[in-house]
Design a protein around this motif. Sequence first.
Motif, PDB file in Angstrom:
ATOM      1  N   ASP A 190       0.971  -1.006   0.096  1.00  0.00           N
ATOM      2  CA  ASP A 190      -0.049   0.005  -0.059  1.00  0.00           C
ATOM      3  C   ASP A 190       0.866   1.180   0.061  1.00  0.00           C
ATOM      4  O   ASP A 190       1.895   1.452   0.783  1.00  0.00           O
ATOM      5  N   ALA A 191       0.478   2.046  -0.812  1.00  0.00           N
ATOM      6  CA  ALA A 191       1.575   3.353  -1.039  1.00  0.00           C
ATOM      7  C   ALA A 191       1.216   4.221   0.286  1.00  0.00           C
ATOM      8  O   ALA A 191       2.424   4.858   0.508  1.00  0.00           O
ATOM      9  N   ALA A 192      -0.040   3.820   0.834  1.00  0.00           N
ATOM     10  CA  ALA A 192       0.425   4.793   2.144  1.00  0.00           C
ATOM     11  C   ALA A 192       1.310   4.401   3.262  1.00  0.00           C
ATOM     12  O   ALA A 192       1.498   5.197   4.309  1.00  0.00           O
ATOM     13  N   TYR A 193       1.812   3.202   3.139  1.00  0.00           N
ATOM     14  CA  TYR A 193       2.861   2.676   4.248  1.00  0.00           C
ATOM     15  C   TYR A 193       4.202   2.644   3.438  1.00  0.00           C
ATOM     16  O   TYR A 193       5.080   2.327   4.234  1.00  0.00           O
ATOM     17  N   GLU A 194       4.493   3.747   2.446  1.00  0.00           N
ATOM     18  CA  GLU A 194       5.778   3.697   1.904  1.00  0.00           C
ATOM     19  C   GLU A 194       6.607   4.307   2.994  1.00  0.00           C
ATOM     20  O   GLU A 194       7.733   3.384   2.837  1.00  0.00           O
ATOM     21  N   PRO A 195       6.564   4.960   3.966  1.00  0.00           N
ATOM     22  CA  PRO A 195       7.633   5.352   4.586  1.00  0.00           C
ATOM     23  C   PRO A 195       8.322   4.224   5.681  1.00  0.00           C
ATOM     24  O   PRO A 195       9.350   4.026   5.839  1.00  0.00           O
ATOM     25  N   PHE A 196       7.258   3.399   5.877  1.00  0.00           N
ATOM     26  CA  PHE A 196       7.639   2.048   6.950  1.00  0.00           C
ATOM     27  C   PHE A 196       8.477   1.199   5.797  1.00  0.00           C
ATOM     28  O   PHE A 196       9.574   0.516   6.163  1.00  0.00           O
ATOM     29  N   HIS A 197       7.999   0.869   4.650  1.00  0.00           N
ATOM     30  CA  HIS A 197       8.546  -0.178   3.734  1.00  0.00           C
ATOM     31  C   HIS A 197      10.148   0.588   3.134  1.00  0.00           C
ATOM     32  O   HIS A 197      11.154  -0.284   3.146  1.00  0.00           O
ATOM     33  N   THR A 198       9.963   1.888   2.900  1.00  0.00           N
ATOM     34  CA  THR A 198      11.335   2.461   2.668  1.00  0.00           C
ATOM     35  C   THR A 198      12.402   2.146   3.741  1.00  0.00           C
ATOM     36  O   THR A 198      13.463   1.739   3.603  1.00  0.00           O
ATOM     37  N   LEU A 199      11.863   2.183   5.076  1.00  0.00           N
ATOM     38  CA  LEU A 199      12.774   1.803   6.109  1.00  0.00           C
ATOM     39  C   LEU A 199      13.161   0.422   6.272  1.00  0.00           C
ATOM     40  O   LEU A 199      14.289   0.244   6.499  1.00  0.00           O
TER      41      LEU A 199
END
Length: 398
Positions: A77-86
Amino acid sequence: MDAVDAVYDPWSAEFVADPYPAYARLRAAGRAHWHGPTRQWLIPHYEDVAALLRDRRLGRTYTHRFTHEEFGRPAPDAAYEPFHTLNDHGLLDLEAPDHTRIRRLVSKAFTPRTVENLAPTVRRLAADLVGGLVADGGGDLLARVAEPLPVAVIAEMLGVPAEDEERGRLRPWSAAICGMFELNPSEETARRAVEASVEFSDYLRELIARRRKSPGEDLISSLIAVEELTEQEMISTCVLLLNAGHEATVNTTVNGWWTLLKQDVRPDPEKLSTAVEELLRYDTPLQMFERWVLDDIELGGVTIPRGSEVALLFGSANRDPARFGPTADVLDLERADNPHITFGAGIHYCLGAPLARLELTAVFGELLRQAPGLRLAAEPVWKPGYVIRGFEELLVEV
């Protein structure tokens, strides 16, 4: 309900409180079991778990070989991008060649000498925290000792200044991010993880900038000196060291003391390192670890196809009589042959295992020395999480 679903229920409070009888039934029933609610293959045997941790046909990620579409999985989900980037730039969720490169570079900074140099600090912190608990006649062992010790050690190691107000937010940030490692996390859990990922990353980015201008003797300065790491890789490494670097210590301290108090036994202070290994095995702080199947594998006559996810049941493997003998379910604080897999195996073997062992030995030693009459003040309640399994609190008296 499917028989496996009836046995393995990671959302059940009763199962979380004592999953070991269910594990025994899974081991007796076979080597691989499909679990519909989590859409995972459950792997309960020690030999299989240990082998699959080293099997390069499985991976923590699949994006080094496949697109999401090719692998039959939806894109995050694009909304979770900061978590996935980290998360996606940290060692835990990388595979070769990126994992090989980053682990080699991080190992240059996070050396055995780094841990050795922390030993006096770890022992002083453990003595002070236990001393405070004893002076008050007891309290919550989790909040007063188990949590503050490893978080303070990681903060010291990273070079987080004592005066930075963010130092007090390290544990809440970590708890929020680690919520995403539970099974089927809720929207609220994901929202908190994203928020923590942004705030933690922003703080580390600012701290890295400070260390570039004024290097110190800390790990962040050492990572900067390596030069070949990107800033995001440094940030993800620091977050991983905090998250992975304290969960095992926190839950092994609290779960371990609950076991010792419940069974009314104490380790021999002269054999403390052996006892710590047994407590890590007996009630594993990380009960399950996941892997993606990158190429078809066969286990016990069952074909597990590419695109599947396997749940490697660490808690079950560490109680497998096929490896630990007829006393696998017995706490033996002097167990000599103890190749538990609590810290994993293969390329993802826990980089911080020596630090966790140092912290555990220090805190158990201080509690034995300063609080020989330690006893339970109330029956504890398990947190709802199953993957990272621990108590809400552990109230004790001295």
